[in-house]
Every structure is written in C-alpha cells, then in structure tokens.
Design a protein around this motif. Structure first.
Motif, PDB file in Angstrom:
ATOM      1  N   GLY A 174     -24.700  45.010 -39.814  1.00  0.00           N
ATOM      2  CA  GLY A 174     -25.423  43.765 -39.603  1.00  0.00           C
ATOM      3  C   GLY A 174     -26.638  43.624 -40.500  1.00  0.00           C
ATOM      4  O   GLY A 174     -26.904  44.451 -41.371  1.00  0.00           O
ATOM      5  N   CYS A 175     -27.356  42.552 -40.272  1.00  0.00           N
ATOM      6  CA  CYS A 175     -28.552  42.223 -41.041  1.00  0.00           C
ATOM      7  C   CYS A 175     -29.531  43.387 -41.021  1.00  0.00           C
ATOM      8  O   CYS A 175     -29.809  43.957 -39.976  1.00  0.00           O
ATOM      9  N   GLY A 176     -30.042  43.730 -42.207  1.00  0.00           N
ATOM     10  CA  GLY A 176     -31.002  44.818 -42.321  1.00  0.00           C
ATOM     11  C   GLY A 176     -30.387  46.128 -42.752  1.00  0.00           C
ATOM     12  O   GLY A 176     -31.099  47.129 -42.880  1.00  0.00           O
ATOM     13  N   THR A 177     -29.062  46.152 -42.993  1.00  0.00           N
ATOM     14  CA  THR A 177     -28.401  47.412 -43.335  1.00  0.00           C
ATOM     15  C   THR A 177     -27.706  47.396 -44.695  1.00  0.00           C
ATOM     16  O   THR A 177     -27.070  48.365 -45.068  1.00  0.00           O
ATOM     17  N   GLY A 178     -27.836  46.313 -45.445  1.00  0.00           N
ATOM     18  CA  GLY A 178     -27.145  46.191 -46.725  1.00  0.00           C
ATOM     19  C   GLY A 178     -27.918  46.740 -47.895  1.00  0.00           C
ATOM     20  O   GLY A 178     -29.082  47.155 -47.760  1.00  0.00           O
ATOM     21  N   PRO A 179     -27.302  46.751 -49.067  1.00  0.00           N
ATOM     22  CA  PRO A 179     -27.967  47.261 -50.270  1.00  0.00           C
ATOM     23  C   PRO A 179     -29.269  46.521 -50.583  1.00  0.00           C
ATOM     24  O   PRO A 179     -30.252  47.140 -50.968  1.00  0.00           O
ATOM     25  N   ALA A 180     -29.291  45.202 -50.412  1.00  0.00           N
ATOM     26  CA  ALA A 180     -30.510  44.428 -50.692  1.00  0.00           C
ATOM     27  C   ALA A 180     -31.615  44.777 -49.701  1.00  0.00           C
ATOM     28  O   ALA A 180     -32.798  44.665 -50.021  1.00  0.00           O
ATOM     29  N   CYS A 181     -31.243  45.218 -48.517  1.00  0.00           N
ATOM     30  CA  CYS A 181     -32.223  45.519 -47.457  1.00  0.00           C
ATOM     31  C   CYS A 181     -32.985  46.820 -47.726  1.00  0.00           C
ATOM     32  O   CYS A 181     -34.042  47.042 -47.136  1.00  0.00           O
ATOM     33  N   ARG A 182     -32.453  47.658 -48.603  1.00  0.00           N
ATOM     34  CA  ARG A 182     -33.115  48.943 -48.888  1.00  0.00           C
ATOM     35  C   ARG A 182     -34.475  48.758 -49.535  1.00  0.00           C
ATOM     36  O   ARG A 182     -35.332  49.628 -49.441  1.00  0.00           O
ATOM     37  N   THR A 183     -34.666  47.611 -50.207  1.00  0.00           N
ATOM     38  CA  THR A 183     -35.949  47.342 -50.849  1.00  0.00           C
ATOM     39  C   THR A 183     -36.699  46.197 -50.168  1.00  0.00           C
ATOM     40  O   THR A 183     -37.749  45.775 -50.653  1.00  0.00           O
ATOM     41  N   CYS A 184     -36.185  45.707 -49.067  1.00  0.00           N
ATOM     42  CA  CYS A 184     -36.814  44.595 -48.346  1.00  0.00           C
ATOM     43  C   CYS A 184     -38.037  45.096 -47.591  1.00  0.00           C
ATOM     44  O   CYS A 184     -37.946  45.998 -46.758  1.00  0.00           O
ATOM     45  N   GLY A 185     -39.184  44.497 -47.868  1.00  0.00           N
ATOM     46  CA  GLY A 185     -40.419  44.896 -47.211  1.00  0.00           C
ATOM     47  C   GLY A 185     -40.375  44.742 -45.701  1.00  0.00           C
ATOM     48  O   GLY A 185     -40.947  45.552 -44.970  1.00  0.00           O
ATOM     49  N   ALA A 186     -39.682  43.717 -45.223  1.00  0.00           N
ATOM     50  CA  ALA A 186     -39.582  43.509 -43.769  1.00  0.00           C
ATOM     51  C   ALA A 186     -38.761  44.629 -43.140  1.00  0.00           C
ATOM     52  O   ALA A 186     -39.177  45.231 -42.147  1.00  0.00           O
ATOM     53  N   ALA A 187     -37.596  44.907 -43.708  1.00  0.00           N
ATOM     54  CA  ALA A 187     -36.732  45.957 -43.155  1.00  0.00           C
ATOM     55  C   ALA A 187     -37.437  47.318 -43.191  1.00  0.00           C
ATOM     56  O   ALA A 187     -37.397  48.073 -42.220  1.00  0.00           O
ATOM     57  N   ILE A 188     -38.107  47.604 -44.299  1.00  0.00           N
ATOM     58  CA  ILE A 188     -38.796  48.887 -44.438  1.00  0.00           C
ATOM     59  C   ILE A 188     -39.922  49.013 -43.419  1.00  0.00           C
ATOM     60  O   ILE A 188     -40.071  50.046 -42.765  1.00  0.00           O
ATOM     61  N   SER A 189     -40.723  47.964 -43.254  1.00  0.00           N
ATOM     62  CA  SER A 189     -41.846  48.059 -42.321  1.00  0.00           C
ATOM     63  C   SER A 189     -41.368  48.161 -40.879  1.00  0.00           C
ATOM     64  O   SER A 189     -41.941  48.921 -40.088  1.00  0.00           O
ATOM     65  N   ILE A 190     -40.319  47.443 -40.518  1.00  0.00           N
ATOM     66  CA  ILE A 190     -39.788  47.518 -39.149  1.00  0.00           C
ATOM     67  C   ILE A 190     -39.255  48.920 -38.865  1.00  0.00           C
ATOM     68  O   ILE A 190     -39.580  49.527 -37.842  1.00  0.00           O
ATOM     69  N   LEU A 191     -38.432  49.433 -39.767  1.00  0.00           N
ATOM     70  CA  LEU A 191     -37.862  50.769 -39.562  1.00  0.00           C
ATOM     71  C   LEU A 191     -38.948  51.840 -39.555  1.00  0.00           C
ATOM     72  O   LEU A 191     -38.911  52.766 -38.745  1.00  0.00           O
ATOM     73  N   SER A 192     -39.919  51.706 -40.434  1.00  0.00           N
ATOM     74  CA  SER A 192     -41.010  52.670 -40.476  1.00  0.00           C
ATOM     75  C   SER A 192     -41.789  52.658 -39.161  1.00  0.00           C
ATOM     76  O   SER A 192     -42.114  53.721 -38.616  1.00  0.00           O
ATOM     77  N   ALA A 193     -42.087  51.471 -38.641  1.00  0.00           N
ATOM     78  CA  ALA A 193     -42.813  51.367 -37.370  1.00  0.00           C
ATOM     79  C   ALA A 193     -42.010  51.988 -36.231  1.00  0.00           C
ATOM     80  O   ALA A 193     -42.563  52.686 -35.382  1.00  0.00           O
ATOM     81  N   LEU A 194     -40.704  51.753 -36.213  1.00  0.00           N
ATOM     82  CA  LEU A 194     -39.855  52.304 -35.159  1.00  0.00           C
ATOM     83  C   LEU A 194     -39.759  53.828 -35.254  1.00  0.00           C
ATOM     84  O   LEU A 194     -39.832  54.527 -34.250  1.00  0.00           O
TER      85      LEU A 194
END
Length: 192
Positions: A84-104
């Motif tokens: 799903g959203c947040g798990t694709g190749p483009a998401c690896r450099t997405c600031g939103a995805a990175i910050s959410i995962l880092s916070a979790l």
C-alpha cells in the motif's frame, strides 16, 4: 513495521478512541495548521478542519482509514503496491514516509521536507511540505500526530530570488568589466 492495514473493526475502534479523547480533541481544535492523527499502520484516524480544507474535502469520513499519500492524492499512492501507500520505491525518499516511520520506530518526533506531485482533479501539481511526526499515546493505542505545512510558495520565492540575484551579479560584473576597459582610455577609443 508491518505494511498492512488495520481490520475494519480495529480501525473503527481506533477512530472512536481518538474521537473520544479530550487530548486529541484539544490538539485538533487548537492547532493552526493541517494535522492528522495516524495509527500504527499509518492510517488517518482523526484530522482537523485545516487538513480537510487543504485536501479540499468536506467530509472527514472520506479520509478516515486512508494513508497520508492517499489522502493528498500523491501521484504514487495508486501504484498498486502490495504493502500500500508508503511502501513503494518513490516512498523511500519521501520526507513524509520517512518522518512517520522514524517517529513510530524511535518514539521521538521527526521532521523532514517532502516534495510530491499531487493529482488535483486530473491536473498534476508539484507541492512541497514541511512534515513533522510526533508519536503520542492514548491508552491502549499509540498514535502519530502528523503536521503538514505547505512551503511550496516559500520555496518558489526563494528560487526566484536566487535567480534574480544571480542575474544581477552577472550584470554588475559586466558593468565593472566595461568600466575597467574604459579606465584610462581616451574618448576617441571608447565605442558604444
């Protein structure tokens, strides 16, 4: 973190918990910017009016259960990824995805810039956001407070200022060079 989504019953329970929480209510009502509350699977369980306005959506129910990229209509959110959203190749450099995962994962606030292309009524628009993810607990659940600040206009203005000052510097160098060339020349030697 598991890429899946919560079951509909668990998601409904989390939405009800967030809706009944005085803490979540106070945050949603007092925050000036666009914010959303996400569950551990990165799904929206609550959001404020500014977030809805940013999305151009009137009914919060249309956004609940979506992931942030799906909610803002990120170009890559429909890539039909198994996770799903947040798990694709483009998401690896997405600031939103990175910050959410880092916070979790780290249990600490994380802030990044996020450049994405959104699909607004069939028109692709480049947007830039400053994203901050802050984990917090509403027992028995852990959530993430996601803050989005649109910095697109600020970034465009900065780029225009850089281009203007670069052109101005080049112009001044040309004038200085011309003045140096004319220094000491007789009036007959100067041609315009």
């Amino acid at each position: 973190l598991a890429p899946g989504r919560e079951s509909p019953d668990r998601l409904a329970s989390q939405i009800a918990l967030a809706s009944a929480s005085p803490l979540v209510d106070a945050i949603l009502k007092s925050w000036a910017g666009a914010i959303a509350v996400l569950n551990q699977k990165r799904q929206v369980v609550a959001l404020n009016a500014n977030y809805l306005a940013m999305l151009g959506v009137e009914d919060a129910g249309a956004v609940l259960g979506l992931r942030p990229g799906e909610a803002v209509h990120c170009l890559h959110s429909g890539d039909q990824l198994p996770g799903g959203c947040g798990t694709g190749p483009a998401c690896r450099t997405c600031g939103a995805a990175i910050s959410i995962l880092s916070a979790l994962e780290q249990g600490e606030p994380a802030e990044r810039d996020c450049a994405l292309t959104v699909n607004q009524d069939g028109t692709l628009i480049d947007s830039e956001f400053r994203v901050r993810a802050q984990p917090f607990d509403v027992p028995p659940e852990q959530f993430v407070l996601l803050s989005l600040v649109d910095v697109s206009a600020e970034r465009r203005r900065a780029a225009l200022e850089r281009a203007f000052f670069h052109d101005l510097a080049n112009l001044l160098l040309g004038v200085v060079g011309a003045c140096d060339a004319m220094d000491g020349a007789s009036p007959e030697e100067i041609t315009v």
